[in-house]
Design an enzyme around this catalytic site. Structure first.
Site, mmCIF file in Angstrom:
data_model
loop_
_atom_site.group_PDB
_atom_site.id
_atom_site.type_symbol
_atom_site.label_atom_id
_atom_site.label_comp_id
_atom_site.label_asym_id
_atom_site.label_seq_id
_atom_site.Cartn_x
_atom_site.Cartn_y
_atom_site.Cartn_z
ATOM 1 C CG HIS A 95 -5.218 9.174 20.840
ATOM 2 N ND1 HIS A 95 -4.206 9.552 21.693
ATOM 3 C CD2 HIS A 95 -4.675 9.156 19.599
ATOM 4 C CE1 HIS A 95 -3.104 9.750 20.985
ATOM 5 N NE2 HIS A 95 -3.364 9.532 19.715
ATOM 6 C CE1 TYR B 252 6.789 10.235 17.135
ATOM 7 C CE2 TYR B 252 5.782 11.821 15.646
ATOM 8 C CZ TYR B 252 5.937 10.524 16.070
ATOM 9 O OH TYR B 252 5.275 9.522 15.431
ATOM 10 C CD GLU C 160 -3.789 9.834 25.027
ATOM 11 O OE1 GLU C 160 -2.891 10.549 24.556
ATOM 12 O OE2 GLU C 160 -4.574 9.187 24.326
ATOM 13 C CE LYS D 135 -1.219 -5.634 -5.159
ATOM 14 N NZ LYS D 135 -1.129 -4.206 -4.878
ATOM 15 N N GLY E 280 0.841 -1.206 0.000
ATOM 16 C CA GLY E 280 0.000 0.000 0.000
ATOM 17 C C GLY E 280 0.872 1.250 0.000
#
Lengths: 290, 379
Positions: A247, A159, A209, A43, A18
């Site tokens: 999220h 990051y 979180e 494939k 993909g």
């Protein structure tokens, strides 16, 4: 040393053919990761640059000895791809895909718990062990080898924090994105227990979180079992109840899963919690410099 | 995706969970016709996605045609805690002997489905827990095996419900689990679960939430729309494929990645500001997405300043900068923008913004500096 992925990682990628799979798969290969195979039904026999593509995960494992799988297929095919990788005997499956139905993940989770395959993710940026292997979409150029273990439910926030630490001259043993979904294969505890026994890791940074009770349970675990210093960050103090904040797993339900409760639980167990990404970085650097 | 009571009951009926006879109505005429067809007495129930309908006067018993007309007239268009009533559910009145509570939900902590039963129904589950934590029985289900008869017996016996309804309540719980699985629900809640005078077991209310990620498997549910149920900006954002949550403040926020955006809201609040929204432009924010995002943020009239907080990973800061320049060319921007670009191609991004010299755009290097600046500009 590092945890989960390293020089011995032999990666097979479901969805390599993909657009996104090819882009990030080749990025991982160019970083130096041993990307040994791709899987795309129908494939088999093709190649993506130098990487051979197989029809099934079983063929890929038999032909290449792949031991780690990365899942890059659309949400409706992801549970099947994870189960296929596990059935083919893959020890570690890292699922990047976002948007997998929660019931699918519930069944996958219960099934995998009964076997030997570890799942990281879904809805995660992957795992980077700087200088050794990059599996996923973490932008590796910010990070160098070092002694900070980083584990997070979020990508860009990792990051941000990782980069602030890097700018002060510190690198990472491994960076693990555990994912932002309500059900993920590996918890903070699973990853922190590995950092605890990893000789290279000297300090652990966890980014949590809102939503669920993982952070609260991790606080208890740290108090009982972790000897290395842990610095934490929690995002979502301003999130209103009942709203999913990007999220799927980031939601305050009634009065449970709030950022304040998580930060309090961690602090009560002696874990330092930074109020901003910058403060987390400062706390980490101060601890490392002793 | 939250369903209205009657939409939930229609799913219940489809899977064999007993519900009272009823009909939806959007006008007084439809309500009267429904009453005539069902037979009196009926209950006229406001259909809104918020609790406390009864206390707000949104649920009324009607003995005859005139009362249905009177109540439908009063309830349609009523505001219930910020939700306007556009629809009614006209339901056969039930006689109440006992009220229980039942639910199936995903227990995130155990990562398993969990069935709950209590004999103290009619009040919300938090209130039950506060009154008597032991009054709620919880049982986990192995999703690879499914709901077994013994699960039903355990729940019923441990909850201490009336002995004569242990079997039918167990059977209802099994059907409820079937609904939860078949419809990809994250929650099905029945409160009250009713025992009638003739000892029939009936789901008198239905609170159903369907997993948005599974809607592709449920096209009929995906088409259910609640008029007025969504905020204007949230609807606009959804149409453009952006993740947006409306908040109460005046500082528009855009960032890339859910965690970073949540963190940005927190940092702005710490600096003394009030965020107007959460907006995640996504991991690979392209120029068109930035234009769309700016339009959505500025369509909220409360916004007096906007903060862009980008940490470029896969997202390239030069693309975000180009997107912002394009957006300023297409939209008449009247409020100040603070832009913080860090990470991949950040210098190129800042150069693009410096050369474009957009009116009212302030570039900051750090997240904290940007938060302080936007709070100052927002007034």
């Amino acid at each position: 040393m590092s945890i989960l992925v390293d020089k011995d990682t032999k990666l097979v990628i479901s969805g390599l053919t993909g657009r996104e799979g090819t882009f990030h798969g080749l990025n991982n290969l160019n970083y130096g990761t041993q990307v040994v195979a791709g899987v795309t039904p129908g494939k088999g026999g093709q190649k993506v640059e130098s990487i051979p593509v197989f029809n099934t995960a079983h063929d890929a494992v038999a032909e290449t000895g792949a031991n780690t799988s990365m899942i890059f297929v659309p949400p409706r095919f992801a549970a099947d791809a994870i189960l296929e990788a596990a059935d083919a005997g893959i020890a570690l499956v890292i699922c990047i895909t976002e948007g997998i139905p929660a019931h699918d993940m519930m069944r996958v989770y219960v099934h995998l718990k009964r076997g030997d395959t570890r799942l990281v993710g879904p809805n995660c940026p992957g795992i980077l062990s700087p200088g050794k292997a990059n599996v996923g979409i973490i932008p590796a150029h910010f990070f160098s080898e070092g002694n900070v273990g980083l584990v997070s439910r979020s990508g860009t926030l990792t990051y941000q924090i990782g980069n602030e630490i890097a700018q002060q001259g510190f690198g990472n043993s491994t960076i693990v994105g555990i994912g932002g979904d309500p059900i993920v294969g590996s918890s903070f505890i699973d990853v922190i227990s590995k950092f605890e026994t990893d000789p290279e890791t000297e300090l652990i940074v966890m980014c949590g979180e809102i939503g669920g009770d993982e952070e609260e349970r991790t606080a208890d675990y740290i108090a009982e079992r972790v000897t290395k210093p842990v610095i934490a960050y929690i995002a979502g103090f301003t999130a209103p109840p009942g709203k999913t904040m990007g999220h799927a797993g980031a939601i305050v339900s009634g009065t449970s899963g709030t950022a304040a409760a998580k930060a309090e639980a961690l602090e009560a167990k002696g874990v330092k919690v930074g109020k901003t990404p910058t403060e987390v970085s400062d706390l980490a650097v101060k601890t490392l410099r002793g | 995706m939250d369903l209205l009571e009657y939409q939930g009951k229609q799913l219940f009926a489809k899977h064999g969970v007993p519900v009272p006879d009823g009909k939806p109505a959007r006008t007084v005429e439809e309500a009267v016709a429904a009453g005539e067809e069902i037979g009196y007495p009926v209950v006229v129930k406001a259909q809104v996605l918020i609790g406390g309908r009864g206390k707000a006067g949104g649920i009324k018993l009607a003995k005859d045609r005139a009362e249905v007309e009177q109540h439908a007239e009063a309830i349609l268009g009523m505001d219930i805690r910020g939700f306007t009533v556009f629809e009614l559910w006209i339901e056969q009145a039930s006689d109440i002997a006992e009220e229980y509570y039942a639910a199936i939900l995903l227990d995130r902590s155990a990562k398993l489905p969990m069935a709950m039963l209590s004999r103290m129904g009619g009040m919300d589950v938090e209130a039950i827990a506060e009154k008597d934590p032991n009054a709620i029985v919880r049982v986990h289900i192995d999703p690879l095996i499914g709901f077994q008869d013994f699960h039903g017996r355990r729940l019923a016996f441990e909850a201490g419900i009336a002995e004569d309804v242990i079997r039918p309540v167990g059977a209802l719980l099994a059907k409820l689990y079937e609904t939860w699985i078949a419809e990809d629900a994250s929650l099905v809640e029945v409160n009250p679960l009713l025992i009638t005078g003739s000892r029939e077991v009936v789901a008198l209310d239905a609170k159903v939430t369907i997993d948005g990620n599974a809607l592709y498997r449920h096209p009929e549910t995906a088409e259910l729309r609640q008029p007025g149920g969504e905020d204007e900006q949230e609807q606009m954002a959804a149409e453009r494929g952006l993740t947006y949550v409306k908040l109460d403040g005046n500082i528009g926020i855009l960032g890339n990645g859910a965690g970073l955006v949540m963190s940005t809201l927190d940092v702005v609040a710490q600096a003394g500001g009030e965020p107007a929204n959460f907006l995640d432009a996504g991991g690979g924010s392209k120029a068109e997405a930035i234009v769309d995002a700016v339009e959505v943020i500025l369509s909220n009239p409360k916004v007096t300043a906007v903060l862009f907080n980008i940490f470029g990973g896969i997202t390239r800061c030069d693309e975000v900068a180009n997107g912002l320049v394009t957006a300023f060319g297409q939209i008449d921007v009247k409020v100040p923008f603070v832009v913080r670009l860090d990470g991949t191609n950040d210098e190129q991004g800042r150069t693009i913004l410096a050369e474009a010299a957009l009116d009212g755009v302030h570039v900051e290097k750090t997240m904290l500096g940007a938060a302080a600046k936007v709070v100052e500009l927002a007034g």
